[in-house]
Scaffold this motif. Structure first.
Motif, PDB file in Angstrom:
ATOM      1  N   GLN A   1       0.833  -1.203   0.000  1.00 36.51           N
ATOM      2  CA  GLN A   1       0.000   0.000   0.000  1.00 36.51           C
ATOM      3  C   GLN A   1       0.864   1.248   0.000  1.00 36.51           C
ATOM      4  O   GLN A   1       2.038   1.212   0.334  1.00 36.51           O
ATOM      5  N   VAL A   2       0.247   2.347  -0.409  1.00 37.59           N
ATOM      6  CA  VAL A   2       0.917   3.644  -0.459  1.00 37.59           C
ATOM      7  C   VAL A   2       0.067   4.650   0.295  1.00 37.59           C
ATOM      8  O   VAL A   2      -1.161   4.658   0.163  1.00 37.59           O
ATOM      9  N   GLN A   3       0.726   5.491   1.064  1.00 31.03           N
ATOM     10  CA  GLN A   3       0.037   6.579   1.756  1.00 31.03           C
ATOM     11  C   GLN A   3       0.348   7.875   1.031  1.00 31.03           C
ATOM     12  O   GLN A   3       1.491   8.134   0.652  1.00 31.03           O
ATOM     13  N   LEU A   4      -0.689   8.692   0.844  1.00 34.11           N
ATOM     14  CA  LEU A   4      -0.570   9.933   0.088  1.00 34.11           C
ATOM     15  C   LEU A   4      -1.085  11.094   0.919  1.00 34.11           C
ATOM     16  O   LEU A   4      -2.169  10.998   1.506  1.00 34.11           O
ATOM     17  N   VAL A   5      -0.320  12.179   0.949  1.00 31.71           N
ATOM     18  CA  VAL A   5      -0.723  13.379   1.689  1.00 31.71           C
ATOM     19  C   VAL A   5      -0.596  14.584   0.771  1.00 31.71           C
ATOM     20  O   VAL A   5       0.505  14.929   0.331  1.00 31.71           O
ATOM     21  N   GLU A   6      -1.742  15.216   0.480  1.00 36.49           N
ATOM     22  CA  GLU A   6      -1.760  16.400  -0.379  1.00 36.49           C
ATOM     23  C   GLU A   6      -1.586  17.662   0.443  1.00 36.49           C
ATOM     24  O   GLU A   6      -1.944  17.716   1.619  1.00 36.49           O
ATOM     25  N   SER A   7      -1.076  18.694  -0.218  1.00 33.79           N
ATOM     26  CA  SER A   7      -0.979  20.021   0.383  1.00 33.79           C
ATOM     27  C   SER A   7      -0.947  21.051  -0.733  1.00 33.79           C
ATOM     28  O   SER A   7      -0.763  20.703  -1.908  1.00 33.79           O
ATOM     29  N   GLY A   8      -1.133  22.314  -0.348  1.00 39.30           N
ATOM     30  CA  GLY A   8      -1.001  23.391  -1.314  1.00 39.30           C
ATOM     31  C   GLY A   8      -2.291  24.013  -1.784  1.00 39.30           C
ATOM     32  O   GLY A   8      -2.268  24.988  -2.548  1.00 39.30           O
ATOM     33  N   ASP A 103      -4.867   0.750  -5.238  1.00 35.42           N
ATOM     34  CA  ASP A 103      -5.366   1.993  -5.829  1.00 35.42           C
ATOM     35  C   ASP A 103      -5.574   2.935  -4.647  1.00 35.42           C
ATOM     36  O   ASP A 103      -6.593   2.880  -3.969  1.00 35.42           O
ATOM     37  N   SER A 104      -4.575   3.777  -4.371  1.00 38.04           N
ATOM     38  CA  SER A 104      -4.557   4.580  -3.152  1.00 38.04           C
ATOM     39  C   SER A 104      -4.938   6.031  -3.420  1.00 38.04           C
ATOM     40  O   SER A 104      -4.598   6.582  -4.469  1.00 38.04           O
ATOM     41  N   TRP A 105      -5.625   6.619  -2.435  1.00 36.16           N
ATOM     42  CA  TRP A 105      -6.067   8.010  -2.548  1.00 36.16           C
ATOM     43  C   TRP A 105      -5.612   8.810  -1.333  1.00 36.16           C
ATOM     44  O   TRP A 105      -5.560   8.287  -0.223  1.00 36.16           O
ATOM     45  N   GLY A 106      -5.334  10.084  -1.562  1.00 36.94           N
ATOM     46  CA  GLY A 106      -5.084  10.990  -0.466  1.00 36.94           C
ATOM     47  C   GLY A 106      -6.390  11.504   0.100  1.00 36.94           C
ATOM     48  O   GLY A 106      -7.482  11.161  -0.372  1.00 36.94           O
ATOM     49  N   GLN A 107      -6.273  12.367   1.107  1.00 37.40           N
ATOM     50  CA  GLN A 107      -7.459  12.874   1.787  1.00 37.40           C
ATOM     51  C   GLN A 107      -8.097  14.050   1.057  1.00 37.40           C
ATOM     52  O   GLN A 107      -9.236  14.416   1.355  1.00 37.40           O
ATOM     53  N   GLY A 108      -7.378  14.626   0.118  1.00 36.56           N
ATOM     54  CA  GLY A 108      -7.900  15.736  -0.669  1.00 36.56           C
ATOM     55  C   GLY A 108      -7.485  17.086  -0.122  1.00 36.56           C
ATOM     56  O   GLY A 108      -7.253  17.247   1.080  1.00 36.56           O
ATOM     57  N   THR A 109      -7.399  18.062  -1.010  1.00 37.92           N
ATOM     58  CA  THR A 109      -7.102  19.440  -0.618  1.00 37.92           C
ATOM     59  C   THR A 109      -8.034  20.366  -1.390  1.00 37.92           C
ATOM     60  O   THR A 109      -8.229  20.193  -2.594  1.00 37.92           O
ATOM     61  N   GLN A 110      -8.600  21.326  -0.695  1.00 37.14           N
ATOM     62  CA  GLN A 110      -9.596  22.203  -1.304  1.00 37.14           C
ATOM     63  C   GLN A 110      -8.922  23.320  -2.100  1.00 37.14           C
ATOM     64  O   GLN A 110      -8.011  23.991  -1.601  1.00 37.14           O
ATOM     65  N   VAL A 111      -9.386  23.510  -3.313  1.00 38.03           N
ATOM     66  CA  VAL A 111      -8.973  24.641  -4.147  1.00 38.03           C
ATOM     67  C   VAL A 111     -10.222  25.468  -4.459  1.00 38.03           C
ATOM     68  O   VAL A 111     -11.202  24.933  -4.980  1.00 38.03           O
ATOM     69  N   THR A 112     -10.180  26.736  -4.111  1.00 36.98           N
ATOM     70  CA  THR A 112     -11.297  27.632  -4.364  1.00 36.98           C
ATOM     71  C   THR A 112     -10.800  28.819  -5.176  1.00 36.98           C
ATOM     72  O   THR A 112      -9.852  29.496  -4.768  1.00 36.98           O
TER      73      THR A 112
END
Length: 115
Positions: A1-8, A103-112
């Motif tokens: 498994q892969v862990q993913l962390v989004e930012s920005g 099939d790994s997903w990050g937690q998501g990051t909001q773009v507005t």
């Protein structure tokens, strides 16, 4: 498994730029494809851009010429440079890592993007 962390992610005016980052850890050597997806309120999640291990990339028509996906393998990080942002780019952006076994997903990051 892969862990993913989004930012920005964040709030930006139309015409502005943001760079998203996705830090990967775990079974990184197994990853075949990495990509960015987004989901706007009331809409299905859609592909924004993806990058394969052989260096090929593809983009959604709506972001071609404005967004650039890139990978820094030394840092195990995926990037999405977003320029000329439009209000319709507003969404939660998710990082994805795919292999034959996960099939790994990050937690998501909001773009507005404000008009």
């Amino acid at each position: 498994q892969v862990q993913l962390v989004e930012s920005g992610g964040g709030l930006v005016q139309a015409g502005g730029s943001l760079r998203l980052s996705c830090a990967a850890s775990g079974s990184i050597f197994s990853i075949k494809i990495m990509g960015w997806y987004r989901q706007a309120p009331g809409k299905q999640r859609e592909l924004v851009a993806r990058s394969t291990n052989d260096g090929s990339t593809n983009y959604a028509d709506s972001v071609k010429g404005r967004f650039t996906i890139s990978r820094d393998n030394a840092k195990n990080t995926l990037y999405l440079q977003m320029n000329s942002l439009k209000p319709e780019d507003t969404a939660v952006y998710y990082c994805n890592a795919w292999s034959w076994t996960f099939d790994s997903w990050g937690q998501g990051t909001q773009v507005t993007v404000s008009s």
